[in-house]
Scaffold this motif. Sequence first.
Motif, PDB file in Angstrom:
ATOM      1  N   ILE A 194       0.835  -1.208   0.000  1.00  0.00           N
ATOM      2  CA  ILE A 194       0.000   0.000   0.000  1.00  0.00           C
ATOM      3  C   ILE A 194       0.865   1.253   0.000  1.00  0.00           C
ATOM      4  O   ILE A 194       0.544   2.240  -0.683  1.00  0.00           O
ATOM      5  N   SER A 195       1.953   1.228   0.739  1.00  0.00           N
ATOM      6  CA  SER A 195       2.852   2.391   0.747  1.00  0.00           C
ATOM      7  C   SER A 195       3.455   2.636  -0.629  1.00  0.00           C
ATOM      8  O   SER A 195       3.580   3.781  -1.065  1.00  0.00           O
ATOM      9  N   THR A 196       3.815   1.568  -1.299  1.00  0.00           N
ATOM     10  CA  THR A 196       4.366   1.697  -2.656  1.00  0.00           C
ATOM     11  C   THR A 196       3.328   2.270  -3.615  1.00  0.00           C
ATOM     12  O   THR A 196       3.642   3.150  -4.425  1.00  0.00           O
ATOM     13  N   LEU A 197       2.094   1.788  -3.504  1.00  0.00           N
ATOM     14  CA  LEU A 197       1.022   2.343  -4.331  1.00  0.00           C
ATOM     15  C   LEU A 197       0.792   3.819  -4.020  1.00  0.00           C
ATOM     16  O   LEU A 197       0.472   4.601  -4.907  1.00  0.00           O
ATOM     17  N   GLY A 198       0.967   4.194  -2.759  1.00  0.00           N
ATOM     18  CA  GLY A 198       0.824   5.595  -2.370  1.00  0.00           C
ATOM     19  C   GLY A 198       1.872   6.485  -3.009  1.00  0.00           C
ATOM     20  O   GLY A 198       1.597   7.636  -3.343  1.00  0.00           O
ATOM     21  N   PHE A 199       3.068   5.961  -3.183  1.00  0.00           N
ATOM     22  CA  PHE A 199       4.116   6.726  -3.875  1.00  0.00           C
ATOM     23  C   PHE A 199       3.816   6.872  -5.353  1.00  0.00           C
ATOM     24  O   PHE A 199       4.142   7.880  -5.971  1.00  0.00           O
ATOM     25  N   ILE A 211      -4.437   7.613  -4.085  1.00  0.00           N
ATOM     26  CA  ILE A 211      -4.508   6.653  -2.983  1.00  0.00           C
ATOM     27  C   ILE A 211      -4.258   7.338  -1.646  1.00  0.00           C
ATOM     28  O   ILE A 211      -4.835   6.962  -0.628  1.00  0.00           O
ATOM     29  N   ASN A 212      -3.430   8.353  -1.633  1.00  0.00           N
ATOM     30  CA  ASN A 212      -3.117   9.049  -0.384  1.00  0.00           C
ATOM     31  C   ASN A 212      -4.314   9.801   0.193  1.00  0.00           C
ATOM     32  O   ASN A 212      -4.278  10.208   1.351  1.00  0.00           O
ATOM     33  N   HIS A 213      -5.364   9.975  -0.580  1.00  0.00           N
ATOM     34  CA  HIS A 213      -6.531  10.713  -0.108  1.00  0.00           C
ATOM     35  C   HIS A 213      -7.686   9.801   0.291  1.00  0.00           C
ATOM     36  O   HIS A 213      -8.736  10.291   0.680  1.00  0.00           O
ATOM     37  N   ILE A 214      -7.512   8.503   0.198  1.00  0.00           N
ATOM     38  CA  ILE A 214      -8.560   7.556   0.584  1.00  0.00           C
ATOM     39  C   ILE A 214      -8.251   7.086   2.007  1.00  0.00           C
ATOM     40  O   ILE A 214      -7.290   6.365   2.248  1.00  0.00           O
ATOM     41  N   SER A 215      -9.098   7.512   2.941  1.00  0.00           N
ATOM     42  CA  SER A 215      -8.804   7.259   4.354  1.00  0.00           C
ATOM     43  C   SER A 215      -8.851   5.775   4.710  1.00  0.00           C
ATOM     44  O   SER A 215      -8.098   5.334   5.577  1.00  0.00           O
ATOM     45  N   LEU A 216      -9.705   4.988   4.070  1.00  0.00           N
ATOM     46  CA  LEU A 216      -9.763   3.557   4.378  1.00  0.00           C
ATOM     47  C   LEU A 216      -8.448   2.872   4.022  1.00  0.00           C
ATOM     48  O   LEU A 216      -7.932   2.048   4.796  1.00  0.00           O
ATOM     49  N   ILE A 217      -7.876   3.213   2.900  1.00  0.00           N
ATOM     50  CA  ILE A 217      -6.607   2.604   2.492  1.00  0.00           C
ATOM     51  C   ILE A 217      -5.486   3.032   3.434  1.00  0.00           C
ATOM     52  O   ILE A 217      -4.637   2.224   3.808  1.00  0.00           O
ATOM     53  N   ILE A 218      -5.508   4.275   3.838  1.00  0.00           N
ATOM     54  CA  ILE A 218      -4.493   4.747   4.792  1.00  0.00           C
ATOM     55  C   ILE A 218      -4.649   4.026   6.128  1.00  0.00           C
ATOM     56  O   ILE A 218      -3.664   3.619   6.749  1.00  0.00           O
ATOM     57  N   TYR A 219      -5.898   3.814   6.565  1.00  0.00           N
ATOM     58  CA  TYR A 219      -6.159   3.088   7.804  1.00  0.00           C
ATOM     59  C   TYR A 219      -5.645   1.645   7.700  1.00  0.00           C
ATOM     60  O   TYR A 219      -5.010   1.138   8.631  1.00  0.00           O
TER      61      TYR A 219
END
Length: 92
Positions: A39-44, A49-57
């Motif tokens: 998920i962190s790699t996808l965020g980069f 993806i960085n704005h979707i709170s469920l994925i960050i959670y």
Amino acid sequence: MAGIADKDRIAKLDRAGYMDNYYNSIYIGIIFLMISISISTLGFLSEKINHISLIIYIQQFSLVGGIIFFVKAIWNIFKIIGKIRQSLYSQK
């Protein structure tokens, strides 16, 4: 883990099913950390993806879970080493 699995006492515990807890903590920790890394790699790679709170959670939960299970696995390895040392010293 592979180096201590050949010890007689550990092999007996493994056949009886007691080692499953030790191995499972390693496997679960690796799975959690792989999820967090993915998920962190996808965020980069994607700003959306960085704005979707469920994925960050999910990423934060899996990171904390991975760390907890890593510490548990290390603790279990220390316990196993203690049992091996105890059995070696009791044989002398």
